[in-house]
Design an enzyme around this catalytic site. Structure first.
Site, PDB file in Angstrom:
ATOM      1  N   VAL A   1      16.939  -7.440   8.154  1.00 36.77           N
ATOM      2  CA  VAL A   1      16.448  -8.261   9.256  1.00 36.77           C
ATOM      3  C   VAL A   1      16.654  -7.519  10.568  1.00 36.77           C
ATOM      4  CG1 VAL A   1      18.674  -9.442   9.493  1.00 36.77           C
ATOM      5  CG2 VAL A   1      16.601 -10.561  10.310  1.00 36.77           C
ATOM      6  N   VAL A   2      15.773  -7.806  11.539  1.00 31.89           N
ATOM      7  CA  VAL A   2      15.887  -7.239  12.884  1.00 31.89           C
ATOM      8  C   VAL A   2      16.032  -8.383  13.873  1.00 31.89           C
ATOM      9  CG1 VAL A   2      14.809  -5.827  14.671  1.00 31.89           C
ATOM     10  CG2 VAL A   2      14.480  -5.246  12.261  1.00 31.89           C
TER      11      VAL A   2
ATOM     12  N   ASP B   1       3.569   9.135   7.491  1.00 35.22           N
ATOM     13  CA  ASP B   1       3.284   7.705   7.337  1.00 35.22           C
ATOM     14  C   ASP B   1       2.886   7.091   8.678  1.00 35.22           C
ATOM     15  OD1 ASP B   1       2.981   5.331   5.933  1.00 35.22           O
ATOM     16  OD2 ASP B   1       5.062   4.716   6.226  1.00 35.22           O
TER      17      ASP B   1
ATOM     18  N   LYS C   1      18.892  -3.622  13.877  1.00 32.43           N
ATOM     19  CA  LYS C   1      18.328  -3.643  12.530  1.00 32.43           C
ATOM     20  C   LYS C   1      19.471  -3.643  11.521  1.00 32.43           C
ATOM     21  CE  LYS C   1      14.928  -1.124   9.692  1.00 32.43           C
ATOM     22  NZ  LYS C   1      14.010   0.042   9.675  1.00 32.43           N
TER      23      LYS C   1
ATOM     24  N   VAL D   1      13.450 -11.082  15.119  1.00 31.47           N
ATOM     25  CA  VAL D   1      12.124 -10.578  15.476  1.00 31.47           C
ATOM     26  C   VAL D   1      11.418  -9.929  14.296  1.00 31.47           C
ATOM     27  CG1 VAL D   1      12.729 -10.269  17.894  1.00 31.47           C
ATOM     28  CG2 VAL D   1      13.122  -8.385  16.294  1.00 31.47           C
TER      29      VAL D   1
ATOM     30  N   LYS E   1      11.640  -9.420   9.618  1.00 33.94           N
ATOM     31  CA  LYS E   1      12.321  -9.458   8.331  1.00 33.94           C
ATOM     32  C   LYS E   1      11.563  -8.589   7.350  1.00 33.94           C
ATOM     33  CE  LYS E   1      14.488 -14.069   8.466  1.00 33.94           C
ATOM     34  NZ  LYS E   1      14.566 -15.387   7.781  1.00 33.94           N
ATOM     35  N   GLY E   2      12.281  -8.107   6.353  1.00 32.04           N
ATOM     36  CA  GLY E   2      11.654  -7.306   5.316  1.00 32.04           C
ATOM     37  C   GLY E   2      12.594  -7.137   4.151  1.00 32.04           C
ATOM     38  N   SER E   3      12.160  -6.339   3.179  1.00 28.28           N
ATOM     39  CA  SER E   3      12.992  -6.113   2.006  1.00 28.28           C
ATOM     40  C   SER E   3      14.275  -5.370   2.369  1.00 28.28           C
ATOM     41  CB  SER E   3      12.209  -5.304   0.969  1.00 28.28           C
ATOM     42  OG  SER E   3      11.769  -4.076   1.526  1.00 28.28           O
ATOM     43  N   TYR E   4      14.237  -4.604   3.465  1.00 29.03           N
ATOM     44  CA  TYR E   4      15.401  -3.844   3.897  1.00 29.03           C
ATOM     45  C   TYR E   4      16.470  -4.730   4.510  1.00 29.03           C
ATOM     46  CZ  TYR E   4      13.017  -4.624   8.296  1.00 29.03           C
ATOM     47  OH  TYR E   4      12.384  -5.224   9.360  1.00 29.03           O
TER      48      TYR E   4
END
EC number: 2.7.11.24
Length: 569
Positions: free
Chosen positions: A26-27, A139, A42, A19, A21-24
């Site tokens: 995947v979820v 943030d 996550k 659901v 994705k990112g630099s960190y």
């Protein structure tokens, strides 16, 4: 899908789909096969590659553990790493949300006044809780507010949050300038080093609310100067007092030299919007931070009449300074790794207990024989005892023993005697004891203290064991005779192949196999001593943390002798 790598409890979750994705990392969405709940897992990979990233992850999981509120996303579980020292990835299990507020705003151009009010109410309610804990999110933006189809909102992503303490300065180095500028308060524009207050979050909520009303960002600045231009175009030129609060020299000089601008009436900027909503929005977007309301004051605004009762909205106790000691000293990657491991153990209470007691066995995580047997018997109990006890695979384990539960109705003609159990000694460090209920005050009300001891039809009277864990309060034996009888019974009814548990924990391992009685819960309470009252259906022995597991009973609702750590799930 190769998602869990070597993590041992991955079988608990059935992965559905990716659901995010990112630099960190995947979820993925998944099903928790223990509870049936839908969850989001996550996976954060290589968390110790950069110290700043590891500190951000530690900060977030710590804050989400401490800030439990209906309008803040909840961490349900963090999976245990296979090793205390060498893990690189972590798997954080969240409650599953459908989408985020950014997608809701983009996909819906027909939000009603009720939507507007309810969205702002939830955001301010969460903000009140966060700020009473002396935490500033820093943030807030639509992508950091999760949403469900039923209009439920939850604030997430506390990686940039900070905790303020009364005895320490609130001026910090603003290392995360990459945070979205569009929702940043004017006093922070261009500032890398700034003193901040809860008003920075209040401004962000105002920007988000304006975006909910119009469907587009309110101040989409391309740079600091453009950002200030957009702010002053709507709000007018700030006063010299407000300008003096901006710490960036260039931004302060730019505003001081700016031509005089008049504010635009909010009714023109936001036509067809509830006037009460606009009055509150204008307060939230005050250029000077001291003119902005707190979250609690905003909830008391007439806009929420009939919806919010400020005195009913929950608050949070201020967070202890010790929780964030790592923020104020120089730490290494090993320090951060140990702190993250400590946070993971918060979701595994028995391992946390051993860790806090100084046990070195916390490096033994899984899968152990204890865990496997516990999981098997949990499944048997959930299935209602339709299948028999599983065969034991280790010769050192005791044979299966059936202990009758209270589900068998007692024969009214049988004699009943009120009895209590002997206090089980407290576990030493590195050892665990089941949930013993202290009974220091015999007069106190305790639903588990009244017991009725009924003849066990499966054990003949001749084999009755006068166990030290089931004393008759009116015994005719003298102390010496009683001890001789106990020793005789112990020799007679404990075969050699079952002596292992007595060797491991001679002072605490009860022999319940040959008892002619079982406990019922229906009898009235009679005389009690100051001994511990132990629930008949939850008998526990103790053993070393990594010792031999012994479990008894293959049927639903039976008593069990359980060794090792408590259930980890």
């Amino acid at each position: 899908m190769d998602f869990f790598s070597e993590y041992g409890d991955s079988s608990r979750y059935k992965i559905q789909e990716i659901v995010g994705k990112g630099s960190y990392g995947v979820v993925c969405s998944a099903i928790d096969q223990h509870t049936g709940d839908k969850v989001a897992i996550k996976k954060i990979h290589n968390i110790f590659e950069h110290l700043s990233d590891a500190a951000r992850i530690l900060r977030e999981i710590k804050l989400l553990r401490l800030l439990r509120h209906p309008d803040i996303v909840e961490i349900k579980h963090i999976m245990l790493p296979p090793s205390r020292r060498d893990f690189k990835d972590i798997y954080v299990v969240f409650e599953l949300m459908d989408t985020d507020l950014h997608q809701v705003i983009k996909a819906n151009d027909d939000l009603t006044k009720e939507h507007h009010q309810f969205f702002l109410y939830q955001m301010l309610r969460a903000l009140k809780y966060i700020h009473t804990a002396n935490v500033y999110h820093r943030d807030l933006k639509p992508k950091n507010i999760l949403a469900n189809a039923n209009c439920k909102l939850k604030i997430c992503d506390f990686g940039l949050a900070r905790v303020a303490f009364n005895d320490t300065p609130t001026t910090v180095f603003w290392t995360d300038y990459v945070a979205t500028r569009w929702y940043r308060a004017p006093e922070l524009c261009g500032s890398f080093f700034s003193k901040y207050s809860p008003a920075i979050d209040t401004w962000s909520i105002g920007c988000i609310f304006a975006e909910i009303l119009t469907g587009k960002p309110l101040f989409p600045g391309k740079n600091v100067v453009h950002q200030l231009d957009l702010m002053t175009d709507l709000l007018g030129t700030p006063s010299m007092d407000a300008i003096s609060r901006i710490r960036n020299d260039k931004a302060r000089r730019y505003l001081s030299s700016m031509r005089r601008k008049q504010p635009v009436p909010f009714s023109e900027k936001f036509p067809n919007v509830d006037p009460l909503a606009l009055k509150l929005l204008q307060r939230l977007l005050a250029f000077d931070p001291k003119d902005r309301p707190t979250a609690e004051e905003a909830l008391a605004d007439p806009y929420f009449k009939g919806l919010a009762k400020v005195e009913r909205e929950p608050s949070c106790q201020p967070i202890s300074k010790m929780e964030f000691e790592f923020e104020r000293r120089k730490v290494t990657k090993d320090d951060i790794k140990e702190l993250i491991f400590r946070e993971i153990l918060e979701y595994h209470p028995q391992l946390l207990k051993d860790y806090m007691n100084g046990s070195e066995n916390t490096s033994f995580l899984y899968p152990s024989a204890v865990d496997n047997f516990r999981r098997q018997f949990a499944i048997l109990e959930e299935n209602g005892g339709k299948s028999g006890a599983l065969d034991r695979k280790h010769v050192s384990l005791p044979r299966a023993t059936t202990v009758h539960s209270t589900s068998i109705p007692p024969n009214e003609g049988l004699d009943a005697t009120s009895q209590v159990t002997q206090r089980i000694p407290t576990a030493r460090p590195g050892r665990t004891v089941g949930p013993v209920l202290p009974f220091e005050n015999p007069g106190a009300a305790d639903p588990h203290s009244a017991r009725r001891v009924v003849r066990n039809p499966m054990v003949p009277p001749a084999a009755a064991n006068k166990s030290g864990y089931s004393y008759n309060l009116k015994s005719d034996y003298s102390d010496r005779q009683h001890q001789e009888e106990l020793e005789k019974d112990r020799v007679q009814y404990r075969p050699a192949q079952h002596l292992m548990d007595a060797k491991v924990a001679p002072d605490t391992a009860p022999d319940i196999r040959s008892s002619q009685y079982y406990f019922t819960r229906s009898a009235p309470r009679t005389d009690l001593t100051d001994r511990a009252a132990l629930q008949g259906s939850m008998l526990y022995g103790i053993a070393p943390f990594n010792g031999i597991a012994a479990v008894a009973g293959g049927y639903s609702k039976v008593g069990a002798v359980q060794y090792g750590v408590s259930r980890m799930y």
